[in-house]
Write a protein that holds these residues in place. Structure first.
Motif, PDB file in Angstrom:
ATOM      1  N   GLU A 219       0.829  -1.202   0.000  1.00  0.00           N
ATOM      2  CA  GLU A 219       0.000   0.000   0.000  1.00  0.00           C
ATOM      3  C   GLU A 219       0.871   1.263   0.000  1.00  0.00           C
ATOM      4  N   ALA A 220       1.953   1.216   0.756  1.00  0.00           N
ATOM      5  CA  ALA A 220       2.858   2.375   0.774  1.00  0.00           C
ATOM      6  C   ALA A 220       3.409   2.615  -0.629  1.00  0.00           C
ATOM      7  N   GLN A 221       3.767   1.536  -1.279  1.00  0.00           N
ATOM      8  CA  GLN A 221       4.317   1.642  -2.631  1.00  0.00           C
ATOM      9  C   GLN A 221       3.261   2.203  -3.595  1.00  0.00           C
ATOM     10  N   ARG A 222       2.042   1.671  -3.484  1.00  0.00           N
ATOM     11  CA  ARG A 222       0.949   2.109  -4.342  1.00  0.00           C
ATOM     12  C   ARG A 222       0.652   3.599  -4.170  1.00  0.00           C
ATOM     13  N   ARG A 223       0.872   4.089  -2.937  1.00  0.00           N
ATOM     14  CA  ARG A 223       0.627   5.510  -2.657  1.00  0.00           C
ATOM     15  C   ARG A 223       1.797   6.391  -3.069  1.00  0.00           C
TER      16      ARG A 223
END
Lengths: 302, 189
Positions: A219-223
């Motif tokens: 999720e951090a990467q996606r954000r």
């Protein structure tokens, strides 16, 4: 007697093991802020979650011993950087205040051990001290170098924000974002900032623990985050240590530095790479070196 | 095949009604079964009983079903449910009480690593006053499945290389203080 330091400091077991970079960066950051920290003498384990699973009575007594030792010094504020320590100490204070039976048991133990009874020691988290006592404005003024164009997600983990803590809002915490922005970091929106990392599950039910951390990293990467900033040694360890396994299992190219807030702040205040424990990163080492190695010409821009 | 139904005579209501005396569990009997705990739990997906079901079974006195479940051990004590519960039940503290009971009565899945880790941790800290991460994990593995040490080797190497793993056994100086903790034999079976 005049207390020597303004703050006492309770490292806890993790900061002497896997979380050693947290201790290094915390001490460096406070040194740069010119705030003396004094280590709590002969501190013991807080009991964390595991001890509470075996015995509630002695878990509260163990935590209380630290609080009594702190009271003996005369220093009011006790900094507990590890989220589990922070929670265990604060929970004990609350239980002693709320339940006469617990108060009596704990009181008896302290008396037998020749320690003073509990009093109003303030258990603080480094984030709380940075935000409330030093303040975002002051941190901005003290910043001597900025990370240009690096995007990070702030991650609190669970036990610092609920339910005994006063670190930040339990639902929508923002203090870490404010501090990071103040020292020049670009912060991304990260809705999972208080979702649990699984704690010791990575060591027990490994696949479940790793899965929780995969969700957090993904999720951090996606954000759009290039790194995650943490305030707990166990969160940092879980997110940092298993990325190679996650890469192998999922085939996804996740290789993200997992930093401590005190490393990022300490670096902005002028701290040294090794003094901040930045050489202890497991994942994303190349990026860590690239961001935090000081190039002569870069310094002149600040 | 395992029997799926339960009879009222198997329920231990006195046990259920002892919960409110436990710190944090005062409001257990007023659970409205809304399921907020199960919805917020990051681990509910991996549990055999959801947190809501655990509360329901506790309240009805089905002691064994609850103590044998893996749910109580998967709870990582993140307190997400406790913060959200509209009835202010500290579900985390309910789970803690169940864990303690499962250990004290020896009813927990044998060789299941979580209670084994808790006991190793407890014994280490009870004896020395501090925890040494490496040794607690090492003994947990030895008592459950030593082969997992092989799968941990890579992580261990990374930690060693970065100076984050210590083999030293740690302890406090005033070890004598620990003798005033409740006797270990009284607390664990």
């Amino acid at each position: 007697m005049q207390p020597a330091a303004k703050y006492l400091y309770y490292p806890g077991c993790s900061l002497r093991g896997t979380g050693i970079a947290y201790e290094e960066s915390l001490l460096t950051t406070f040194r740069l802020l010119e705030i003396p920290l004094e280590e709590l003498s002969d501190w013991n384990c807080c009991g964390a979650t595991a001890y509470m699973s075996v015995s509630e009575a002695s878990a509260t007594m163990l935590a209380a011993r630290n609080l009594a030792l702190a009271r003996q010094t005369g220093v009011k504020d006790l900094i507990a950087p590890c989220n589990a320590c922070y929670l265990a100490l604060r929970k004990t204070q609350k239980m002693v205040a709320q339940y006469p039976q617990v108060e009596q048991e704990v009181g008896q133990f302290l008396q037998q051990a020749g320690l003073p009874s509990l009093d109003s020691v303030q258990v603080r988290h480094p984030l709380d001290v940075l935000y409330c006592d030093i303040g975002v404005k002051r941190l901005r003024e003290l910043t001597v170098r900025r990370l240009q164009g690096v995007r990070m997600a702030s991650y609190y983990g669970c036990q610092a924000v609920r339910p005994y803590g006063e670190v930040d809002d339990p639902h929508e915490p923002t203090r870490m974002d404010e501090i990071l922005r103040a020292v020049g970091v670009e912060v991304v929106e990260y809705p999972l900032k208080t979702k649990c990392c699984g704690g010791s599950l990575t060591g027990t039910i490994h696949d479940v623990g790793v899965r929780l951390n995969y969700i957090l990293l993904k999720e951090a990467q996606r954000r759009g985050a290039q790194a995650i900033v943490t305030i707990c040694p166990l969160c940092q360890f879980n997110l940092d240590a298993y990325q190679s396994k996650i890469r192998k299992q999922t085939g996804e190219p996740i290789d993200m530095p997992i930093l401590y807030l005190t490393q990022v702040v300490g670096w902005a205040l002028g701290g040294d790479f090794r003094e901040l424990g930045l050489h202890r990163a497991i994942s994303g080492r190349k990026l860590v070196e690239q961001w935090f190695t000081v190039r002569k010409e870069a310094e002149t821009y600040v | 095949m395992e029997r799926q139904i339960r009879y009222q005579r198997e329920a231990d209501l006195a046990w259920a009604h002892s919960f409110p005396q436990n710190p944090g569990c005062e409001r257990l009997l007023s659970c409205i079964q809304c399921g907020t705990c199960s919805a917020t739990c990051p681990l509910a997906l991996y549990m055999d009983l959801t947190p809501r079901q655990v509360i329901a079974l506790v309240r009805e006195g089905f002691r064994e079903d609850v103590l044998r479940s893996k749910t109580i051990w998967l709870c990582a004590s993140c307190y997400a449910c406790a913060v959200e519960c509209p009835q202010n039940i500290s579900i985390t503290d309910v789970m803690y009480r169940l864990k303690r009971e499962a250990i004290a009565s020896g009813i927990y899945p044998k060789r299941f690593p979580i209670p084994v880790l808790a006991r190793e941790f407890y014994e280490m800290v009870r004896r020395r006053g501090r925890n040494s991460e490496f040794w607690v994990v090492f003994w947990m593995a030895m008592r459950t499945n030593p082969l997992v040490l092989l799968s941990m080797a890579r992580t261990g190497w990374e930690l060693w290389r970065t100076g984050r793993m210590s083999l030293r056994l740690r302890g406090i100086q005033r070890r004598g203080d620990l003798q005033y903790l409740p006797a270990a034999s009284k607390e664990v079976d």
